[in-house]
Design a protein around this motif. Structure first.
Motif, PDB file in Angstrom:
ATOM      1  N   ARG A  13      22.702 -29.454  86.289  1.00 17.44           N
ATOM      2  CA  ARG A  13      22.422 -30.782  86.872  1.00 17.44           C
ATOM      3  C   ARG A  13      23.621 -31.718  86.789  1.00 17.44           C
ATOM      4  NH1 ARG A  13      17.916 -29.792  83.787  1.00 17.44           N
ATOM      5  NH2 ARG A  13      18.631 -31.325  82.269  1.00 17.44           N
ATOM      6  N   ALA A  14      24.544 -31.446  85.866  1.00 20.61           N
ATOM      7  CA  ALA A  14      25.730 -32.294  85.714  1.00 20.61           C
ATOM      8  C   ALA A  14      26.737 -32.072  86.840  1.00 20.61           C
ATOM      9  CB  ALA A  14      26.389 -32.027  84.360  1.00 20.61           C
ATOM     10  N   CYS A  15      26.554 -30.985  87.591  1.00 23.77           N
ATOM     11  CA  CYS A  15      27.484 -30.641  88.674  1.00 23.77           C
ATOM     12  C   CYS A  15      26.891 -31.080  90.015  1.00 23.77           C
ATOM     13  CB  CYS A  15      27.744 -29.145  88.692  1.00 23.77           C
ATOM     14  SG  CYS A  15      28.426 -28.543  87.128  1.00 23.77           S
ATOM     15  N   GLY A  16      27.719 -31.360  90.956  1.00 21.47           N
ATOM     16  CA  GLY A  16      27.266 -31.787  92.276  1.00 21.47           C
ATOM     17  C   GLY A  16      26.740 -30.623  93.101  1.00 21.47           C
ATOM     18  N   ARG A  17      26.308 -30.974  94.299  1.00 20.61           N
ATOM     19  CA  ARG A  17      25.787 -29.971  95.242  1.00 20.61           C
ATOM     20  C   ARG A  17      26.881 -28.944  95.552  1.00 20.61           C
ATOM     21  NH1 ARG A  17      21.848 -31.417  99.731  1.00 20.61           N
ATOM     22  NH2 ARG A  17      21.422 -29.382 100.611  1.00 20.61           N
ATOM     23  N   GLY A  18      26.501 -27.650  95.563  1.00 23.13           N
ATOM     24  CA  GLY A  18      27.459 -26.598  95.853  1.00 23.13           C
ATOM     25  C   GLY A  18      28.230 -26.122  94.629  1.00 23.13           C
ATOM     26  N   PHE A  19      27.825 -26.622  93.445  1.00 22.91           N
ATOM     27  CA  PHE A  19      28.484 -26.249  92.195  1.00 22.91           C
ATOM     28  C   PHE A  19      27.443 -25.856  91.148  1.00 22.91           C
ATOM     29  CE2 PHE A  19      31.490 -28.887  94.375  1.00 22.91           C
ATOM     30  CZ  PHE A  19      32.737 -28.341  94.056  1.00 22.91           C
ATOM     31  N   SER A  20      27.879 -25.087  90.162  1.00 24.12           N
ATOM     32  CA  SER A  20      27.042 -24.773  89.005  1.00 24.12           C
ATOM     33  C   SER A  20      27.906 -24.920  87.761  1.00 24.12           C
ATOM     34  CB  SER A  20      26.471 -23.349  89.097  1.00 24.12           C
ATOM     35  OG  SER A  20      27.503 -22.394  88.908  1.00 24.12           O
ATOM     36  N   CYS A  21      27.261 -24.968  86.620  1.00 20.58           N
ATOM     37  CA  CYS A  21      27.989 -25.132  85.369  1.00 20.58           C
ATOM     38  C   CYS A  21      28.301 -23.763  84.769  1.00 20.58           C
ATOM     39  CB  CYS A  21      27.159 -25.955  84.386  1.00 20.58           C
ATOM     40  SG  CYS A  21      28.016 -26.298  82.834  1.00 20.58           S
ATOM     41  N   ASP A  22      29.571 -23.482  84.602  1.00 19.64           N
ATOM     42  CA  ASP A  22      29.981 -22.272  83.889  1.00 19.64           C
ATOM     43  C   ASP A  22      29.919 -22.642  82.410  1.00 19.64           C
ATOM     44  OD1 ASP A  22      31.459 -20.308  82.470  1.00 19.64           O
ATOM     45  OD2 ASP A  22      32.487 -19.747  84.323  1.00 19.64           O
ATOM     46  N   ARG A  23      28.831 -22.250  81.749  1.00 23.92           N
ATOM     47  CA  ARG A  23      28.572 -22.680  80.372  1.00 23.92           C
ATOM     48  C   ARG A  23      29.606 -22.137  79.380  1.00 23.92           C
ATOM     49  NH1 ARG A  23      22.155 -21.566  80.638  1.00 23.92           N
ATOM     50  NH2 ARG A  23      21.666 -23.190  82.147  1.00 23.92           N
ATOM     51  N   ASP A  41      21.769 -16.420  88.024  1.00 21.68           N
ATOM     52  CA  ASP A  41      21.339 -16.654  89.410  1.00 21.68           C
ATOM     53  C   ASP A  41      21.869 -17.972  89.956  1.00 21.68           C
ATOM     54  OD1 ASP A  41      19.944 -14.278  89.500  1.00 21.68           O
ATOM     55  OD2 ASP A  41      17.977 -15.189  89.206  1.00 21.68           O
ATOM     56  N   THR A  42      21.877 -19.026  89.118  1.00 26.31           N
ATOM     57  CA  THR A  42      22.272 -20.350  89.598  1.00 26.31           C
ATOM     58  C   THR A  42      23.744 -20.430  89.974  1.00 26.31           C
ATOM     59  OG1 THR A  42      22.619 -21.117  87.328  1.00 26.31           O
ATOM     60  CG2 THR A  42      20.442 -21.541  88.328  1.00 26.31           C
ATOM     61  N   GLN A  43      24.536 -19.413  89.666  1.00 28.78           N
ATOM     62  CA  GLN A  43      25.943 -19.406  90.062  1.00 28.78           C
ATOM     63  C   GLN A  43      26.120 -18.898  91.495  1.00 28.78           C
ATOM     64  OE1 GLN A  43      27.622 -17.068  86.783  1.00 28.78           O
ATOM     65  NE2 GLN A  43      28.593 -18.932  86.038  1.00 28.78           N
ATOM     66  N   CYS A  44      25.054 -18.347  92.089  1.00 29.13           N
ATOM     67  CA  CYS A  44      25.120 -17.794  93.447  1.00 29.13           C
ATOM     68  C   CYS A  44      24.551 -18.789  94.463  1.00 29.13           C
ATOM     69  CB  CYS A  44      24.308 -16.495  93.526  1.00 29.13           C
ATOM     70  SG  CYS A  44      24.864 -15.219  92.373  1.00 29.13           S
ATOM     71  N   VAL A  45      25.044 -18.710  95.705  1.00 28.62           N
ATOM     72  CA  VAL A  45      24.505 -19.563  96.761  1.00 28.62           C
ATOM     73  C   VAL A  45      23.042 -19.214  97.016  1.00 28.62           C
ATOM     74  CG1 VAL A  45      26.747 -19.946  97.883  1.00 28.62           C
ATOM     75  CG2 VAL A  45      25.310 -18.039  98.624  1.00 28.62           C
ATOM     76  N   ARG A  46      22.337 -20.118  97.673  1.00 24.79           N
ATOM     77  CA  ARG A  46      20.905 -19.923  97.963  1.00 24.79           C
ATOM     78  C   ARG A  46      20.673 -18.605  98.691  1.00 24.79           C
ATOM     79  NH1 ARG A  46      17.374 -24.639 100.385  1.00 24.79           N
ATOM     80  NH2 ARG A  46      17.258 -25.102  98.185  1.00 24.79           N
ATOM     81  N   GLY A  47      19.610 -17.889  98.281  1.00 29.17           N
ATOM     82  CA  GLY A  47      19.263 -16.612  98.905  1.00 29.17           C
ATOM     83  C   GLY A  47      19.891 -15.418  98.216  1.00 29.17           C
ATOM     84  N   LEU A  48      20.777 -15.682  97.243  1.00 29.02           N
ATOM     85  CA  LEU A  48      21.398 -14.594  96.494  1.00 29.02           C
ATOM     86  C   LEU A  48      20.961 -14.659  95.033  1.00 29.02           C
ATOM     87  CD1 LEU A  48      25.096 -14.664  97.799  1.00 29.02           C
ATOM     88  CD2 LEU A  48      23.160 -13.377  98.705  1.00 29.02           C
ATOM     89  N   SER A  49      20.924 -13.495  94.383  1.00 31.12           N
ATOM     90  CA  SER A  49      20.600 -13.389  92.965  1.00 31.12           C
ATOM     91  C   SER A  49      21.762 -12.716  92.251  1.00 31.12           C
ATOM     92  CB  SER A  49      19.349 -12.518  92.753  1.00 31.12           C
ATOM     93  OG  SER A  49      18.245 -13.061  93.405  1.00 31.12           O
TER      94      SER A  49
END
Length: 150
Positions: A13-23, A41-49
């Motif tokens: 949630r801390a990252c903007g749209r089109g980004f994910s957090c690499d923990r 999964d959240t590191q992939c674009v929508r529709g991908l796992s």
């Protein structure tokens, strides 16, 4: 000159749209496309796992290759078993397919097979043979799904 500055994060949630957090690094990173490396999964674009360390097209629940937790999550004639460490729906083995399962070890815990389909049993095709004082076992690949003998 445009410079890309990565934002610090501890959750997506801390990252903007089109980004994910690499923990691991605590930085916002762009979402990844098909075939690119991932950890979640959240590191992939929508529709991908994220499966087996790469972003893949998502497989509908219950179908072969879909994620599962228990057998009932899978369709008919399938079971929930590990494939490269990930629990996925796999088809049950049919008549004549190899069904030998090792006692344990790394290969057993990373990759599993389903049991034989309903009405079939896993049996050795031929018995060991005797020679002098030794029993020679045939290799374990001779175990197949068979119709039980009456």
């Amino acid at each position: 000159m445009f410079m890309f500055v990565q934002a610090v994060c501890d959750h997506d949630r801390a990252c903007g749209r089109g980004f994910s957090c690499d923990r691991h690094f605590g930085l916002c990173v762009p979402l990844r496309g098909e075939g690119q490396y991932c950890r979640r999964d959240t590191q992939c674009v929508r529709g991908l796992s994220c499966m087996f360390g790469k972003c893949h097209r998502s497989i509908p629940n219950g179908q072969e290759g879909a994620r599962c937790k228990v057998d009932r999550d899978c369709g008919t004639s399938m079971c929930c078993a590990r494939h490269h460490g990930e629990l996925v729906c796999k088809r049950r083995l049919i008549r004549g397919e190899s069904c030998y399962v090792p006692d344990g070890g790394l290969a057993f815990s990373i990759n599993q097979i389903c049991p034989c389909d309903e009405g079939l049993l896993c049996r050795e095709n031929s018995a060991p043979y005797w020679r002098e004082d030794f029993i020679y076992q045939l290799d374990h690949t001779s175990w197949t799904c068979q119709v039980p003998k009456p």
